[in-house]
Write a protein that holds these residues in place. Structure first.
Motif, PDB file in Angstrom:
ATOM      1  N   THR A   1       0.829  -1.205   0.000  1.00  0.00           N
ATOM      2  CA  THR A   1       0.000   0.000   0.000  1.00  0.00           C
ATOM      3  C   THR A   1       0.866   1.259   0.000  1.00  0.00           C
ATOM      4  O   THR A   1       0.607   2.212  -0.738  1.00  0.00           O
ATOM      5  N   ARG A   2       1.915   1.225   0.817  1.00  0.00           N
ATOM      6  CA  ARG A   2       2.808   2.387   0.851  1.00  0.00           C
ATOM      7  C   ARG A   2       3.514   2.566  -0.465  1.00  0.00           C
ATOM      8  O   ARG A   2       3.735   3.701  -0.916  1.00  0.00           O
ATOM      9  N   GLN A   3       3.887   1.470  -1.091  1.00  0.00           N
ATOM     10  CA  GLN A   3       4.528   1.555  -2.403  1.00  0.00           C
ATOM     11  C   GLN A   3       3.590   2.232  -3.405  1.00  0.00           C
ATOM     12  O   GLN A   3       4.016   3.025  -4.229  1.00  0.00           O
ATOM     13  N   TRP A   4       2.305   1.923  -3.280  1.00  0.00           N
ATOM     14  CA  TRP A   4       1.336   2.498  -4.204  1.00  0.00           C
ATOM     15  C   TRP A   4       1.140   3.997  -3.975  1.00  0.00           C
ATOM     16  O   TRP A   4       0.756   4.734  -4.878  1.00  0.00           O
ATOM     17  N   MET A   5       1.432   4.468  -2.781  1.00  0.00           N
ATOM     18  CA  MET A   5       1.326   5.902  -2.502  1.00  0.00           C
ATOM     19  C   MET A   5       2.262   6.710  -3.386  1.00  0.00           C
ATOM     20  O   MET A   5       1.975   7.854  -3.733  1.00  0.00           O
ATOM     21  N   LEU A   6       3.393   6.110  -3.736  1.00  0.00           N
ATOM     22  CA  LEU A   6       4.325   6.783  -4.648  1.00  0.00           C
ATOM     23  C   LEU A   6       3.666   7.009  -6.007  1.00  0.00           C
ATOM     24  O   LEU A   6       3.820   8.065  -6.618  1.00  0.00           O
TER      25      LEU A   6
ATOM     26  N   GLY B   1       8.344   4.452 -14.726  1.00  0.00           N
ATOM     27  CA  GLY B   1       9.060   5.511 -14.003  1.00  0.00           C
ATOM     28  C   GLY B   1       9.870   5.021 -12.817  1.00  0.00           C
ATOM     29  O   GLY B   1       9.505   4.191 -12.061  1.00  0.00           O
TER      30      GLY B   1
ATOM     31  N   GLY C   1      -6.439   7.148  -9.371  1.00  0.00           N
ATOM     32  CA  GLY C   1      -6.669   8.553  -9.072  1.00  0.00           C
ATOM     33  C   GLY C   1      -6.723   9.420 -10.314  1.00  0.00           C
ATOM     34  O   GLY C   1      -6.229  10.542 -10.337  1.00  0.00           O
ATOM     35  N   LEU C   2      -7.324   8.880 -11.387  1.00  0.00           N
ATOM     36  CA  LEU C   2      -7.453   9.612 -12.650  1.00  0.00           C
ATOM     37  C   LEU C   2      -8.923   9.628 -13.066  1.00  0.00           C
ATOM     38  O   LEU C   2      -9.776   9.111 -12.350  1.00  0.00           O
TER      39      LEU C   2
ATOM     40  N   LEU D   1       0.389   7.281  -6.592  1.00  0.00           N
ATOM     41  CA  LEU D   1      -0.677   8.284  -6.475  1.00  0.00           C
ATOM     42  C   LEU D   1      -0.121   9.684  -6.242  1.00  0.00           C
ATOM     43  O   LEU D   1      -0.684  10.673  -6.703  1.00  0.00           O
ATOM     44  N   GLY D   2       0.995   9.763  -5.507  1.00  0.00           N
ATOM     45  CA  GLY D   2       1.494  11.079  -5.132  1.00  0.00           C
ATOM     46  C   GLY D   2       2.406  11.707  -6.157  1.00  0.00           C
ATOM     47  O   GLY D   2       2.430  12.932  -6.300  1.00  0.00           O
ATOM     48  N   ARG D   3       3.143  10.901  -6.887  1.00  0.00           N
ATOM     49  CA  ARG D   3       4.242  11.459  -7.667  1.00  0.00           C
ATOM     50  C   ARG D   3       4.295  11.074  -9.143  1.00  0.00           C
ATOM     51  O   ARG D   3       5.159  11.567  -9.864  1.00  0.00           O
ATOM     52  N   LYS D   4       3.415  10.198  -9.596  1.00  0.00           N
ATOM     53  CA  LYS D   4       3.565   9.757 -10.980  1.00  0.00           C
ATOM     54  C   LYS D   4       2.531  10.353 -11.918  1.00  0.00           C
ATOM     55  O   LYS D   4       1.399  10.635 -11.533  1.00  0.00           O
TER      56      LYS D   4
ATOM     57  N   GLU E   1       2.722   7.114 -16.498  1.00  0.00           N
ATOM     58  CA  GLU E   1       3.461   6.259 -15.565  1.00  0.00           C
ATOM     59  C   GLU E   1       2.511   5.406 -14.726  1.00  0.00           C
ATOM     60  O   GLU E   1       2.785   4.230 -14.461  1.00  0.00           O
TER      61      GLU E   1
END
Lengths: 232, 232
Positions: free
Chosen positions: A135-140, A232, A192-193, A142-145, A149
């Motif tokens: 889940t934390r890996q997926w935050m990257l 990415g 998140g799109l 949602l937050g930055r890609k 990507e």
DNA sequence: CGGGGACTTGACGGCCTTCAATGAGAGTGG
DNA sequence: CCACTCTCATTGAAGGCCGTCAAGTCCCCG
């Protein structure tokens, strides 16, 4: 004798921690339940009344804002655990994406049983730790890609998780072609799109020869390396 | 006699599951370590060699892309647990944001100890389940919320978490004024935004009288209700 | 074959990023 | 005490990515 004896996830779910005597006791407090696509097992904010193991199918975990925006916060597959043991509230809804079969327990019954069986709690702890990492890996993502990507990362993730036993894959190209358990809107809710952005990115990858889209729900990865670069 | 006896988080960390005999055994395999702001305890992708309890201070968990974009995926406070037990790899870096003191264990030592103490594993399971819920809740922020909603949600989250024992608050307005343990860049890394957007949203909230910014790192919530509305 | 939902495609606008310059604070040394 | 410097934060202008709105198309299923 109960369901557990011939359960297809007997050796992969947290139940694998139990011997045959123990599993009979667990069997006594559980029951099977079938779900159709779109049918929910738990609702965000409700009391945590039950927990379950996934036997068959794919389910989403989701939350939303008051004005209707939705975010899928997790996807569970056969042998995965569902629900919130040792807690009063359910933090997210759980809804079937495909036809699904789950093994349901009253949350309080399960809590008591688990507290008496440390090996079971240990399995559950390992699963929960892995899920937290994932889940934390997926935050990257949602937050930055960027959108492209995100789509690439999503397709790679899907291609890895859908080959696990219990999920259907086409016979000829096992790791490259798979059926998404998601509609375009649901893909958007994972990433998140918007649905339009997802659609455009899919066709872009198809046009550029990185993937093929044989049908609405199925995807073929033609150039995995390129997809990995784009993730990415 | 060891550190544990006068440990300020003795009754809040997972150690609370242990009696005085057990805690002595745990004490024997642990050691204290101090960290300065910016100093890391674990690095993403490395072998999981150690785990720890936070005694004092605030630390971030973060991951990044190959081209340098960073995402903070978690923040830990006194009594929280750090690291990846029962796993080979560390999925994210752990770095001190303030001066910090942690209680460190070799991962393998801790694993063995935990397996022999189900009550400790149970505490760890509860913590991990809560953290997973919290992390998934944050995915909604990253996936679906606008910059202004993110800032509002962030400030409310901070105001709740920084009043816990072990974190400093000003004496006169306990829940409304607090010092952020983050730079503007780090706030941006939590929220998946740029530093400029964060700065603009802060000044906007200040201009509109919702918050005040007495100094670089401190925030006063002037109108909590309004902030809650804006959090979406 | 025809209806309806899901998906695609296009045009446009806005939010946030990017790039760049200015401003504010803290620590240092003259 | 005050220039000086370095870092961090703020502010401005411009551009791009993605969201929004609106048609149009494809399938699936009756």
């Amino acid at each position: 004798m109960g369901f557990c004896d011939n359960c297809v996830v007997r050796n992969r779910a947290i139940c694998a921690a139990l011997d045959s005597t123990e599993i009979q006791a667990l069997n006594a407090i559980g029951r099977r339940r079938k779900l159709e696509p779109g049918q929910s097992l738990l609702w965000e904010g409700e009391d945590s009344v039950l927990v379950a193991n996934v036997i068959e199918g794919v389910l989403k975990l989701s939350t939303g804002t008051s004005d209707g925006r939705e975010q899928i916060v997790g996807v569970v597959y056969p042998s995965d655990f569902i629900g919130r043991p040792f807690g009063k509230q359910t933090a997210h809804s759980v809804t079937a994406l495909t036809d699904a079969t789950v093994c349901v327990f009253s949350r309080t019954d399960f809590d008591s049983f688990a507290r008496e069986h440390p090996a079971l709690e240990h399995k559950l702890l390992q699963r929960t730790l892995s899920e937290l990492d994932r889940t934390r890996q997926w935050m990257l993502v949602l937050g930055r890609k960027s959108a492209s990507e995100r789509i690439a990362a999503f397709l790679l993730d899907m291609s890895e998780r859908l080959v696990e036993p219990g999920c259907v894959t086409l016979p000829d190209e096992p790791h490259q072609t798979f059926d998404l358990p998601f509609s375009r809107q649901q893909v958007a809710d994972v990433l998140g799109l918007t649905i339009e952005t997802v659609s455009r990115q899919f066709t872009k990858l198809k046009t550029e020869g990185v993937i093929d889209l044989p049908s609405r729900r199925s995807v073929t990865i033609l150039n995995r390396e390129e997809l990995e670069d784009r993730a990415g």
